[in-house]
Design a protein around this motif. Structure first.
Motif, short mmCIF file in Angstrom:
data_model
loop_
_atom_site.label_atom_id
_atom_site.label_comp_id
_atom_site.label_asym_id
_atom_site.label_seq_id
_atom_site.Cartn_x
_atom_site.Cartn_y
_atom_site.Cartn_z
N HIS A 197 28.73 79.33 32.08
CA HIS A 197 29.67 78.35 31.74
C HIS A 197 29.49 76.98 32.38
O HIS A 197 29.72 75.79 31.67
N ALA A 198 28.83 77.06 33.60
CA ALA A 198 28.87 75.60 34.25
C ALA A 198 27.88 74.59 33.49
O ALA A 198 28.00 73.34 33.50
N GLU A 199 26.74 75.32 32.77
CA GLU A 199 25.86 74.37 32.03
C GLU A 199 26.37 74.04 30.54
O GLU A 199 25.72 73.23 29.96
N PHE A 200 27.39 74.72 30.33
CA PHE A 200 27.71 74.66 28.87
C PHE A 200 29.16 73.82 28.45
O PHE A 200 29.16 73.31 27.54
N ILE A 201 29.91 74.01 29.54
CA ILE A 201 31.26 73.17 29.39
C ILE A 201 31.22 71.87 30.12
O ILE A 201 30.26 71.52 31.22
N ARG A 202 32.12 70.77 29.65
CA ARG A 202 32.34 69.64 30.31
C ARG A 202 33.57 69.01 30.10
O ARG A 202 34.30 69.31 29.12
N ASN A 203 33.83 68.18 30.89
CA ASN A 203 35.11 67.21 30.72
C ASN A 203 34.85 66.04 29.84
O ASN A 203 33.73 65.39 30.06
N LEU A 204 35.71 65.65 29.16
CA LEU A 204 35.63 64.38 28.40
C LEU A 204 35.90 62.96 29.25
O LEU A 204 36.77 63.23 30.14
N PRO A 205 35.11 61.93 29.13
CA PRO A 205 35.44 60.99 29.80
C PRO A 205 36.58 59.89 29.33
O PRO A 205 36.70 58.62 29.36
N LEU A 206 37.84 60.50 29.28
CA LEU A 206 38.90 59.97 28.53
C LEU A 206 40.17 60.86 29.39
O LEU A 206 40.10 61.93 29.91
N ASN A 207 41.19 59.96 29.50
CA ASN A 207 42.48 60.30 30.28
C ASN A 207 43.43 61.02 29.06
O ASN A 207 43.38 60.86 27.95
N ARG A 208 44.51 61.69 29.74
CA ARG A 208 45.67 62.35 28.95
C ARG A 208 46.15 61.35 27.96
O ARG A 208 46.20 61.75 26.61
#
Length: 251
Positions: A197-208
């Motif tokens: 999971h740690a290598e596969f997912i990420r956050n977007l560099p955008l806010n809500r």
């Protein structure tokens, strides 16, 4: 290339920014929106919501003991819930914006089927996001990615006259919680290549706010804070499914 937009998508939809008092009620409201559009196509809706606490949400056919570390969830008092659509288990909470599209079904959707409609819908979203994130893409059956990393998982449920498409958008999420509460998924897209999971997912560099603006522009929605929900219908969904532990865990 995305098929001709006209037979697939409404020219505009109502936009609903509404989070209920519990994630169980949020899942019930998604289902209520599907039934509302099934009865009246003019009720086509884009909804966004975001819980203030963490929970695990299973796909309709997932087995909780296979997909979830139930002991870790018990220790952290994280509820394990079930939605009415397919797909895999997800962890949601602060920093994970959930979005819902309840849309009418037309002949072209029937021709494309669930897989083709999912690809067209996510293709529209990825294309509109590329002005901010040129690497945005659709991978697997129902993932949105940047590069090789996933930031959005999606699922659908169809009725006779309408379908529900809903998904997650990670933007400021505590990503280690996914590894804490979810086991390696029993089904994986090929592009994941057995990554953790740690290598596969990420956050977007955008806010809500930026995500809400992108969704509204993509689906031509105007945000409102509420809609006329049939309280009796929502209460019935909660009583018959979403407030019942056996609905969520007995699979």
């Amino acid at each position: 290339m995305e098929p001709d937009v006209a037979p697939l998508w409404p020219s505009s939809v109502r936009g609903l920014d509404a989070t209920c008092g519990s994630p169980q009620a949020d899942l019930a409201l998604d289902e209520w929106l599907l039934h509302a559009v099934d009865a009246d196509p003019a009720q086509a809706t884009l909804r966004i919501w975001e819980t203030t606490t963490y929970c695990v949400v299973l796909g309709r056919s997932n087995k909780a003991a296979v997909e979830v570390d139930l002991e870790a969830c018990r220790r952290d008092d994280v509820p394990v819930l079930r939605r009415m659509s397919g797909g895999g288990a997800v962890v949601i909470g602060p920093g994970c914006l959930c979005y819902t599209l309840a849309l009418p079904i037309h002949a072209e959707h029937q021709r494309l089927g669930i897989t083709g409609t999912t690809a067209a819908l996510l293709g529209r979203m990825a294309e509109s996001l590329r002005s901010s994130l040129p690497e945005a893409a659709v991978r697997g059956i129902s993932d949105l990615t940047v590069g090789e990393q996933k930031f959005s998982g999606n699922a659908q449920r169809w009725q006779r006259q309408a379908f529900l498409h809903h998904g997650t958008l990670l933007y400021d999420f505590d990503l280690p919680r996914v590894s804490r509460y979810l086991r390696a998924p029993s089904r994986q897209p090929d592009y994941r290549a057995d990554r953790r999971h740690a290598e596969f997912i990420r956050n977007l560099p955008l806010n809500r706010g930026q995500l809400a603006e992108w969704l509204a522009e993509t689906w031509r929605a105007t945000w409102q804070s509420d809609c006329e929900v049939a309280e009796a219908s929502l209460a019935e969904l909660l009583a018959s499914r979403y407030s019942r532990p056996e609905w969520h865990l007995e699979r």
